[in-house]
Write a protein that holds these residues in place. Sequence first.
Motif, short mmCIF file in Angstrom:
data_model
loop_
_atom_site.label_atom_id
_atom_site.label_comp_id
_atom_site.label_asym_id
_atom_site.label_seq_id
_atom_site.Cartn_x
_atom_site.Cartn_y
_atom_site.Cartn_z
N LEU A 159 -7.95 -36.94 1.28
CA LEU A 159 -7.39 -38.08 2.29
C LEU A 159 -5.84 -37.92 2.10
O LEU A 159 -5.42 -37.65 1.01
N VAL A 160 -5.16 -38.21 3.07
CA VAL A 160 -3.71 -38.14 3.16
C VAL A 160 -3.57 -39.52 4.01
O VAL A 160 -4.23 -40.08 4.68
N CYS A 161 -2.18 -39.92 3.87
CA CYS A 161 -1.54 -40.97 4.39
C CYS A 161 -0.57 -40.27 5.08
O CYS A 161 0.63 -40.23 4.39
N GLY A 162 -0.63 -39.93 6.11
CA GLY A 162 0.57 -39.19 6.84
C GLY A 162 0.56 -37.87 6.39
O GLY A 162 -0.39 -37.01 6.34
N ASN A 163 1.65 -37.49 5.90
CA ASN A 163 1.88 -36.06 5.30
C ASN A 163 1.74 -36.30 3.51
O ASN A 163 2.39 -35.17 3.02
N VAL A 211 -28.36 -32.39 -5.58
CA VAL A 211 -27.80 -32.27 -4.26
C VAL A 211 -27.85 -30.78 -3.93
O VAL A 211 -27.25 -29.88 -4.89
N LYS A 212 -28.35 -30.18 -2.67
CA LYS A 212 -28.34 -29.03 -2.61
C LYS A 212 -27.10 -28.67 -1.44
O LYS A 212 -26.74 -27.56 -1.44
N GLU A 213 -26.96 -29.47 -0.39
CA GLU A 213 -25.71 -29.33 0.26
C GLU A 213 -24.68 -30.65 0.43
O GLU A 213 -25.28 -31.66 0.77
N VAL A 214 -23.53 -30.46 0.27
CA VAL A 214 -22.50 -31.74 0.13
C VAL A 214 -21.87 -31.55 1.55
O VAL A 214 -21.71 -30.42 2.01
N MET A 215 -21.95 -32.70 2.04
CA MET A 215 -21.07 -33.09 3.33
C MET A 215 -19.60 -32.70 3.00
O MET A 215 -19.20 -33.61 1.97
N ASP A 216 -19.11 -31.93 3.89
CA ASP A 216 -17.45 -31.78 3.50
C ASP A 216 -16.87 -32.57 4.85
O ASP A 216 -17.01 -32.00 5.92
N LEU A 217 -16.11 -33.54 4.53
CA LEU A 217 -15.24 -34.27 5.60
C LEU A 217 -14.07 -33.38 5.92
O LEU A 217 -13.46 -34.07 6.71
N GLY A 218 -13.65 -32.57 5.21
CA GLY A 218 -12.32 -31.92 5.56
C GLY A 218 -11.26 -33.06 4.94
O GLY A 218 -11.33 -33.47 4.07
N VAL A 219 -9.98 -32.55 5.67
CA VAL A 219 -9.07 -33.75 5.41
C VAL A 219 -9.04 -34.70 6.44
O VAL A 219 -9.02 -34.55 7.73
N LEU A 220 -8.94 -36.06 6.07
CA LEU A 220 -8.82 -37.30 6.74
C LEU A 220 -7.62 -38.08 6.56
O LEU A 220 -7.12 -38.07 5.59
N ASN A 221 -6.75 -38.13 7.65
CA ASN A 221 -5.58 -39.00 7.70
C ASN A 221 -5.86 -40.49 7.91
O ASN A 221 -6.34 -40.70 8.93
N LEU A 222 -5.58 -41.11 6.86
CA LEU A 222 -6.01 -42.59 6.79
C LEU A 222 -5.08 -43.70 7.67
O LEU A 222 -5.26 -44.72 7.90
N GLU A 223 -3.94 -42.65 8.41
CA GLU A 223 -3.38 -43.58 9.32
C GLU A 223 -3.90 -43.91 10.52
O GLU A 223 -3.55 -45.12 11.33
#
Length: 138
Positions: free
Chosen positions: A28-32, A114-126
């Motif tokens: 998780l990021v907020c902007g940069n 857990v056999k397969e974890v869901m990867d959300l990648g990078v999410l910008n909370l803005e």
Amino acid sequence: MKLLLCALLLAGATFAFRTQSTGVKGKLVCGNKPAVGVQLKLFDEDNGPDPDDVLDQKETDNEGNFLLSGSSMELTPIDPELRIIHDCLDHGNPCQREWVIRIPSKYITNGPEVKEVMDLGVLNLEIELDNESRSCAQ
């Protein structure tokens, strides 16, 4: 005879419940900047009188990364969701923004591991989601 029948029914119901697990990870990021210390909760969302089950809860690390996983015994398939509670671009509101992300059924494993974890990648909370809400519980 009635006692034996009740015992057999109870035993059958016990075996009908099964352990199911799920997991989710991302950044998780907020902007940069990394979103540090963001509260995350992995739930099995239940309808009706049964309360939601907390499968795991953590905060993001110093880089904004997270990994949550957990399991629950249920008769029906679990309905996992990730709740992200944050202050990114909250415009001075005293309550935190809350995002709810449903975890697809393909990431549900029968059994405690857990056999397969869901990867959300990078999410910008803005980003402002149409269905986001506010959480005033700290």
